[in-house]
Design a protein around this motif. Structure first.
Motif, mmCIF file in Angstrom:
data_model
loop_
_atom_site.group_PDB
_atom_site.id
_atom_site.type_symbol
_atom_site.label_atom_id
_atom_site.label_comp_id
_atom_site.label_asym_id
_atom_site.label_seq_id
_atom_site.Cartn_x
_atom_site.Cartn_y
_atom_site.Cartn_z
ATOM 1 N N LEU A 126 -8.582 15.133 -29.290
ATOM 2 C CA LEU A 126 -7.922 16.433 -29.492
ATOM 3 C C LEU A 126 -8.868 17.570 -29.116
ATOM 4 O O LEU A 126 -8.497 18.499 -28.397
ATOM 5 C CB LEU A 126 -7.477 16.580 -30.954
ATOM 6 C CG LEU A 126 -6.365 15.657 -31.444
ATOM 7 C CD1 LEU A 126 -6.313 15.644 -32.967
ATOM 8 C CD2 LEU A 126 -5.019 16.074 -30.871
ATOM 9 N N GLN A 158 -9.500 17.788 -25.202
ATOM 10 C CA GLN A 158 -8.420 18.414 -24.443
ATOM 11 C C GLN A 158 -8.394 19.928 -24.673
ATOM 12 O O GLN A 158 -8.214 20.702 -23.730
ATOM 13 C CB GLN A 158 -7.068 17.795 -24.813
ATOM 14 C CG GLN A 158 -6.883 16.395 -24.270
ATOM 15 C CD GLN A 158 -5.484 15.875 -24.494
ATOM 16 O OE1 GLN A 158 -4.491 16.578 -24.281
ATOM 17 N NE2 GLN A 158 -5.386 14.616 -24.924
ATOM 18 N N MET A 179 -0.707 19.260 -25.109
ATOM 19 C CA MET A 179 -1.545 18.170 -25.592
ATOM 20 C C MET A 179 -0.952 16.851 -25.111
ATOM 21 O O MET A 179 0.212 16.555 -25.393
ATOM 22 C CB MET A 179 -1.600 18.187 -27.124
ATOM 23 C CG MET A 179 -2.509 17.135 -27.727
ATOM 24 S SD MET A 179 -4.272 17.422 -27.414
ATOM 25 C CE MET A 179 -4.592 18.815 -28.511
#
Length: 194
Positions: free
Chosen positions: A49, A52, A183
């Motif tokens: 997470l 990105q 995402m």
């Protein structure tokens, strides 16, 4: 998440005096011990997470932080019962909120990755804290269910989160504060290998 420390109220000075080897959060002055060291699955998800987000934010004015970093939702110097949390992922676009001691005020975006001991804390207590303190967007990531729950502030003050939905590995949810970002959850929830 462990039980609160003796159900007494603690100050920011108390909090700052605790050993660095221990991780605590203060919620309205009440101390909560952070759960034991996160699992490798938890940390792998947090890393992906954060990766990105960091790649996308490289050219922007926003910054991404990975726990542990203090987010002071109240002013600990003035509040007798301060609230200081350490979300798994934080995105803050207001550089004036960022200092060496953490973030002062509500970040634009927060992610909590649920662990077996933190589900109630992340889904109830922290949900209410983030909602009442005007965090722009809150994601709850469940590694077991392989789902991300997305909540966005309507900007109408306290208790203003709107549930956007629950997203799985095939989805690419965006973030209001980061136009153009998506995402890639297939990279967050990788296929399990035997």
């Amino acid at each position: 998440m462990a039980l609160p420390k003796a159900h007494e109220k603690f100050s920011y000075a108390d909090y700052r005096s605790w050993p660095e080897s221990e991780r605590w959060e203060l919620i309205d002055g009440e101390a909560w011990a952070m759960s034991p060291t996160p699992s490798s699955t938890h940390q792998g998800i947090v890393t992906e997470l954060g990766r990105q987000l960091a790649n996308f934010l490289e050219e922007s004015g926003c910054q991404v932080f990975v726990a542990p970093l203090d987010v002071k939702l109240s002013d600990p110097e003035e509040d007798d019962a301060p609230t200081i949390v350490q979300p798994d992922i934080i995105v803050c676009c207001d550089e004036q909120k960022i200092s060496e001691q953490g973030i002062q005020g509500a970040p634009d975006f927060v992610i909590e990755v649920v662990s077996p001991s933190s589900g109630v804390m992340d889904r109830k207590i922290k949900f209410s804290l983030y909602e009442d303190n005007n965090v722009g967007e809150y994601w709850i990531v469940d590694p077991e269910e392989r789902v991300v729950e997305v909540y966005r502030s309507t900007g109408e003050g306290k208790q203003s989160f709107l549930r956007i939905g629950a997203f799985s590995r095939d989805d690419r949810p965006g973030i209001t504060a980061l136009p153009g970002f998506e995402m890639d959850l297939s990279r967050v929830f990788r296929e399990k290998t035997s």
